[in-house]
Write a protein that holds these residues in place. Structure first.
Motif, PDB file in Angstrom:
ATOM      1  N   LYS A 194      -1.374  -0.706  -4.030  1.00  0.00           N
ATOM      2  CA  LYS A 194      -2.785  -0.906  -3.661  1.00  0.00           C
ATOM      3  C   LYS A 194      -3.430   0.406  -3.226  1.00  0.00           C
ATOM      4  O   LYS A 194      -2.758   1.320  -2.802  1.00  0.00           O
ATOM      5  CB  LYS A 194      -2.870  -1.891  -2.486  1.00  0.00           C
ATOM      6  N   GLY A 195      -4.732   0.435  -3.281  1.00  0.00           N
ATOM      7  CA  GLY A 195      -5.493   1.603  -2.834  1.00  0.00           C
ATOM      8  C   GLY A 195      -6.796   1.658  -3.606  1.00  0.00           C
ATOM      9  O   GLY A 195      -7.140   0.714  -4.318  1.00  0.00           O
ATOM     10  N   ALA A 196      -7.509   2.775  -3.484  1.00  0.00           N
ATOM     11  CA  ALA A 196      -8.777   2.914  -4.206  1.00  0.00           C
ATOM     12  C   ALA A 196      -8.527   2.782  -5.712  1.00  0.00           C
ATOM     13  O   ALA A 196      -9.370   2.306  -6.463  1.00  0.00           O
ATOM     14  CB  ALA A 196      -9.419   4.244  -3.868  1.00  0.00           C
ATOM     15  N   VAL A 247     -11.629   1.163  -8.427  1.00  0.00           N
ATOM     16  CA  VAL A 247     -12.871   0.508  -8.025  1.00  0.00           C
ATOM     17  C   VAL A 247     -13.611   1.377  -7.030  1.00  0.00           C
ATOM     18  O   VAL A 247     -13.015   2.084  -6.230  1.00  0.00           O
ATOM     19  CB  VAL A 247     -12.576  -0.892  -7.428  1.00  0.00           C
ATOM     20  N   ALA A 267      -9.241  -4.167   7.641  1.00  0.00           N
ATOM     21  CA  ALA A 267      -8.074  -4.993   7.962  1.00  0.00           C
ATOM     22  C   ALA A 267      -8.220  -6.396   7.380  1.00  0.00           C
ATOM     23  O   ALA A 267      -9.269  -7.026   7.516  1.00  0.00           O
ATOM     24  CB  ALA A 267      -7.899  -5.071   9.471  1.00  0.00           C
ATOM     25  N   GLY A 268      -7.197  -6.854   6.750  1.00  0.00           N
ATOM     26  CA  GLY A 268      -7.199  -8.222   6.216  1.00  0.00           C
ATOM     27  C   GLY A 268      -7.599  -8.312   4.763  1.00  0.00           C
ATOM     28  O   GLY A 268      -7.433  -9.366   4.146  1.00  0.00           O
ATOM     29  N   SER A 269      -8.104  -7.232   4.187  1.00  0.00           N
ATOM     30  CA  SER A 269      -8.538  -7.377   2.790  1.00  0.00           C
ATOM     31  C   SER A 269      -7.319  -7.517   1.874  1.00  0.00           C
ATOM     32  O   SER A 269      -7.388  -8.176   0.832  1.00  0.00           O
ATOM     33  CB  SER A 269      -9.491  -6.261   2.369  1.00  0.00           C
ATOM     34  N   GLY A 270      -6.180  -6.957   2.269  1.00  0.00           N
ATOM     35  CA  GLY A 270      -4.952  -7.158   1.500  1.00  0.00           C
ATOM     36  C   GLY A 270      -4.478  -8.611   1.573  1.00  0.00           C
ATOM     37  O   GLY A 270      -3.932  -9.146   0.604  1.00  0.00           O
ATOM     38  N   ASP A 271      -4.701  -9.253   2.725  1.00  0.00           N
ATOM     39  CA  ASP A 271      -4.315 -10.670   2.861  1.00  0.00           C
ATOM     40  C   ASP A 271      -5.138 -11.526   1.891  1.00  0.00           C
ATOM     41  O   ASP A 271      -4.633 -12.489   1.306  1.00  0.00           O
ATOM     42  CB  ASP A 271      -4.553 -11.163   4.301  1.00  0.00           C
ATOM     43  N   LEU A 281     -13.490  -2.056   0.976  1.00  0.00           N
ATOM     44  CA  LEU A 281     -12.238  -2.831   0.954  1.00  0.00           C
ATOM     45  C   LEU A 281     -11.206  -2.271   1.929  1.00  0.00           C
ATOM     46  O   LEU A 281     -10.226  -2.947   2.253  1.00  0.00           O
ATOM     47  CB  LEU A 281     -11.632  -2.834  -0.459  1.00  0.00           C
ATOM     48  N   ALA A 282     -11.433  -1.045   2.366  1.00  0.00           N
ATOM     49  CA  ALA A 282     -10.514  -0.463   3.350  1.00  0.00           C
ATOM     50  C   ALA A 282     -10.828  -1.074   4.712  1.00  0.00           C
ATOM     51  O   ALA A 282     -11.396  -0.431   5.598  1.00  0.00           O
ATOM     52  CB  ALA A 282     -10.662   1.059   3.360  1.00  0.00           C
ATOM     53  N   ALA A 342     -15.265   0.760  -4.259  1.00  0.00           N
ATOM     54  CA  ALA A 342     -15.546  -0.224  -3.210  1.00  0.00           C
ATOM     55  C   ALA A 342     -14.797   0.154  -1.937  1.00  0.00           C
ATOM     56  O   ALA A 342     -13.889  -0.544  -1.507  1.00  0.00           O
ATOM     57  CB  ALA A 342     -15.148  -1.621  -3.672  1.00  0.00           C
ATOM     58  N   HIS A 400       0.879  -1.179   0.000  1.00  0.00           N
ATOM     59  CA  HIS A 400       0.000   0.000   0.000  1.00  0.00           C
ATOM     60  C   HIS A 400       0.914   1.227   0.000  1.00  0.00           C
ATOM     61  O   HIS A 400       2.151   1.080   0.029  1.00  0.00           O
ATOM     62  CB  HIS A 400      -1.008  -0.029   1.148  1.00  0.00           C
ATOM     63  N   HIS A 425     -10.982  -9.155  -6.663  1.00  0.00           N
ATOM     64  CA  HIS A 425     -11.094  -8.655  -5.299  1.00  0.00           C
ATOM     65  C   HIS A 425     -12.094  -7.495  -5.266  1.00  0.00           C
ATOM     66  O   HIS A 425     -12.996  -7.446  -4.427  1.00  0.00           O
ATOM     67  CB  HIS A 425      -9.673  -8.193  -4.940  1.00  0.00           C
TER      68      HIS A 425
HETATM   69  N1  LIG Z   1     -10.837   3.139  -0.379  1.00  0.00           N
HETATM   70  C1  LIG Z   1     -10.602   1.980  -1.016  1.00  0.00           C
HETATM   71  N2  LIG Z   1     -11.305   1.676  -2.117  1.00  0.00           N
HETATM   72  C2  LIG Z   1     -11.077   0.513  -2.757  1.00  0.00           C
HETATM   73  N3  LIG Z   1     -10.162  -0.400  -2.385  1.00  0.00           N
HETATM   74  C3  LIG Z   1      -9.432  -0.152  -1.300  1.00  0.00           C
HETATM   75  C4  LIG Z   1      -9.609   1.047  -0.555  1.00  0.00           C
HETATM   76  N4  LIG Z   1      -8.741   1.015   0.478  1.00  0.00           N
HETATM   77  C5  LIG Z   1      -8.064  -0.144   0.396  1.00  0.00           C
HETATM   78  N5  LIG Z   1      -8.480  -0.854  -0.670  1.00  0.00           N
HETATM   79  C6  LIG Z   1      -7.984  -2.181  -1.082  1.00  0.00           C
HETATM   80  O1  LIG Z   1      -8.044  -3.040   0.062  1.00  0.00           O
HETATM   81  C7  LIG Z   1      -6.838  -3.783   0.200  1.00  0.00           C
HETATM   82  C8  LIG Z   1      -6.139  -3.368   1.492  1.00  0.00           C
HETATM   83  O2  LIG Z   1      -4.911  -3.987   1.608  1.00  0.00           O
HETATM   84  P1  LIG Z   1      -3.906  -3.699   2.792  1.00  0.00           P
HETATM   85  O3  LIG Z   1      -3.698  -2.232   2.958  1.00  0.00           O
HETATM   86  O4  LIG Z   1      -2.708  -4.542   2.571  1.00  0.00           O
HETATM   87  O5  LIG Z   1      -4.720  -4.196   4.060  1.00  0.00           O
HETATM   88  P2  LIG Z   1      -4.398  -5.331   5.121  1.00  0.00           P
HETATM   89  O6  LIG Z   1      -2.924  -5.260   5.367  1.00  0.00           O
HETATM   90  O7  LIG Z   1      -5.182  -4.958   6.336  1.00  0.00           O
HETATM   91  O8  LIG Z   1      -4.839  -6.616   4.560  1.00  0.00           O
HETATM   92  C9  LIG Z   1      -6.034  -3.513  -1.053  1.00  0.00           C
HETATM   93  O9  LIG Z   1      -6.351  -4.459  -2.035  1.00  0.00           O
HETATM   94  C10 LIG Z   1      -6.524  -2.125  -1.491  1.00  0.00           C
HETATM   95  O10 LIG Z   1      -6.364  -1.922  -2.874  1.00  0.00           O
END
Ligand SMILES: Nc1ncnc2c1ncn2[C@@H]1O[C@H](COP(=O)(O)OP(=O)(O)O)[C@@H](O)[C@H]1O
Ligand SMILES: NC(=O)C1=CN([C@@H]2O[C@H](COP(=O)(O)OP(=O)(O)OC[C@H]3O[C@@H](n4cnc5c(N)ncnc54)[C@H](O)[C@@H]3O)[C@@H](O)[C@H]2O)[C@@H](O)CC1
Length: 508
Positions: free
Chosen positions: A411-413, A429, A437-441, A434-435, A431, A369, A471
């Protein structure tokens, strides 16, 4: 991923170059008429959505001196003819002559301020002609209108203050709820602060697709937005578990056992021949209880049949995991196997300072991220790229990928995926749930399963883009209104490969 699955991204300058021959051929007025038609149509959709009707609603346009203002004036004229109380504030002492004439002829009114009951504010101050900084025009009522929930802000082509080429924003910006952009997707509306200021983006075809396509064919470096689910590997009739692909995951620690559950379960649900896990004994037990089909190991060596490896989710503060990272780097170096490095693996890498650049095999994808990316850039001695991240996020990620010689996925929006000598892919996206905890995992699990099963010819960036899209799709499926009421575990079921394959092409 096939070519049709990707929609090209253009900088503002590229669109201008592509439209130049049309303008020389005298087609400017038609292009503008189509742009205005598209803009007015989208504003009408907003009005119907917000007020349930078009007749009698109120739309005010902020009109700049160039063709962007011209689009705005023609669109206001069309709306006026549908019974809208259409007004225009000229923010400069110049305005597009024909646009202004059409607006007046339709019965539009010039005004100096923005009233409190305006339903839609059209930002037609500057589009692709932007240069230098941007200051909000001094128009009474503007700041209030921008803050008001009941007024939708619709940007014409690009929000004023956004650089359509990079995604950088000026000190001030007219942040939009919706951007109606013309001809093709513009890079600056898809990434960084520019994406945030653009709201939802709608592309209106104004009849220059041929010019853009020809232009793209000539472009040295192309960038694309991932717009559709590409073909993903379904098992062949004759497959057995090892021929289908084995995903090996290094995840979880005493402190963060859940990260292993999330990434491993996501890999299983995505679909591959086998998922193996290296973790401390208690974590292996926990994951096996949640997902009995996985094969756990407490030895850091990479299993001989692994076809892709992921290292990182929740491995912080576990000394054995550092050895596993080295095993994985060595494995990828020797075999050319695909390696996904995420989360704590990135922190471990950053601790190696400038050494990290020497250790990364070309078949690696890093999935940081923004914070992790900055730390990696600093550790690699590329602080300059941290600054570039604001000014031009895509270029910064591309430059870093080139410097490291491996794929980088920010990663990010908006997700940016750059693989050296390949086209850069962007996925934006809607969405925000997705923000969590754990969605990156979960993403790491999806990615390693796809990397394990995809044929050797599929570029890593395209596999990564498929994972990111899945995702994002999973989140949209779970939470179509974007209210955020789900956790990372729920995402896993929605990432199910079979369900996604069945609906491929129908979901967006
Ligand atoms: N505002 C957002 N809109 C869309 N996707 C998001 C947003 N924020 C985070 N994500 C997505 O969610 C996931 C977050 O991953 P990460 O930061 O590694 O979280 P974690 O370490 O808690 O699993 C990534 O795939 C990122 O692209
Ligand atoms: N050329 C054409 O015929 C077409 C143009 N289109 C529209 O035209 C736009 C491009 O038009 P233009 O080339 O006239 O440029 P713009 O209208 O986007 O902006 C140029 C004007 O804005 C001013 N400006 C530039 N940067 C500024 C800043 N930072 N702060 C304040 N003012 C600034 C300049 O003085 C200039 O007059 C596109 O974005 C699109 O909306 C579309 O209608 C399609 C066809």
């Amino acid at each position: 991923m096939d070519a049709e699955a990707l929609t090209p991204l253009y900088t503002g300058a590229e669109v201008r170059q592509a439209e130049a021959p049309l303008l020389e051929a005298g087609e400017g007025p038609q292009l503008m008429a189509r742009a205005a038609w598209g803009l007015a149509g989208e504003v009408a959709v907003q009005l119907r959505h917000r007020r349930g009707r078009i007749y009698g609603t109120r739309v005010t346009g902020l009109i700049g001196p160039g063709n962007n203002g011209g689009d705005g004036l023609f669109a206001l004229a069309l709306l006026r003819r549908r019974g809208v109380d259409a007004r225009a504030v000229l923010v400069s002492d110049r305005a597009h002559d024909q646009g202004l004439a059409a607006f007046r002829q339709a019965g539009g009114r010039l005004t100096q301020s923005i009233d409190a009951d305006v339903d839609v504010l059209i930002d037609a101050v500057i589009g692709t002609g932007t240069s230098g900084g941007f200051a909000l025009p001094q128009v009474p009522g503007l700041t209030e209108a921008l803050a008001r929930e009941s007024t939708a802000v619709v940007a014409c082509d690009a929000p004023s203050g956004v650089d359509p080429g990079t995604g950088a924003v000026a000190q001030e910006v007219i942040a939009a709820d919706l951007t109606v952009t013309f001809g093709g997707h513009k890079l600056g509306l898809m990434v960084g602060a520019g994406a945030q200021a653009s709201g939802r983006v709608v592309v209106v075809d104004i009849g220059m697709a041929g010019e853009l396509a020809r232009f793209r064919a000539e472009a040295a470096r192309s960038r694309s937005v991932v717009a559709a689910e590409p073909v993903t590997p379904a098992p062949r009739r004759q497959d057995h578990k090892y021929s289908r692909g084995v995903a090996h995951v290094v995840a979880g620690s005493h402190r963060y056992p859940g990260a292993a559950v999330l990434s491993v379960r996501a890999a299983v649900q995505t679909g591959c021949g086998m998922v193996t896990l290296y973790a401390p004994g208690p974590v292996v037990s926990l994951v096996t209880a949640a997902q009995p089909e996985i094969v756990g190991t407490t030895a850091p060596e990479i299993p001989p049949r692994a076809t892709a490896v992921a290292v990182g989710p929740g491995i912080a503060e576990d000394p054995g995991q550092c050895a596993a990272l080295d095993c994985a780097l060595d494995w990828a170096q020797r075999t050319g196997g695909r390696l996904v490095l995420d989360a704590s693996a990135l922190t471990l890498l950053a601790e190696r300072g400038e050494q990290l650049t020497a250790q990364l095999p070309a078949s690696t994808v890093l999935t940081p991220h923004l914070g992790e990316l900055r730390a990696l850039m600093e550790a690699a001695g590329r602080k300059d790229l941290c600054e570039e991240l604001e000014a031009s996020p895509v270029t910064a990620v591309e430059d870093f990928a080139g410097y490291l010689g491996c794929t980088v996925l920010l990663k990010g929006a908006s997700t940016i995926i750059a693989e050296p000598r390949s086209r850069t892919l962007v996925h934006r996206v809607q969405a925000p749930g997705l923000a969590t905890a754990g969605s990156g995992d979960v993403l790491t699990g999806v990615l390693v399963a796809l990397a394990a099963t995809a044929g050797p010819k599929v570029p890593l960036a395209e596999i990564a883009a498929t994972a990111v899209r899945r995702h994002g799709q999973a989140a949209c499926r779970l939470d179509p209104q974007g209210r955020g009421g789900f956790g990372a575990s729920a995402l896993i079921e929605a990432c199910n490969g079979a369900a996604i394959r069945a609906s491929a092409g129908t979901f967006d």
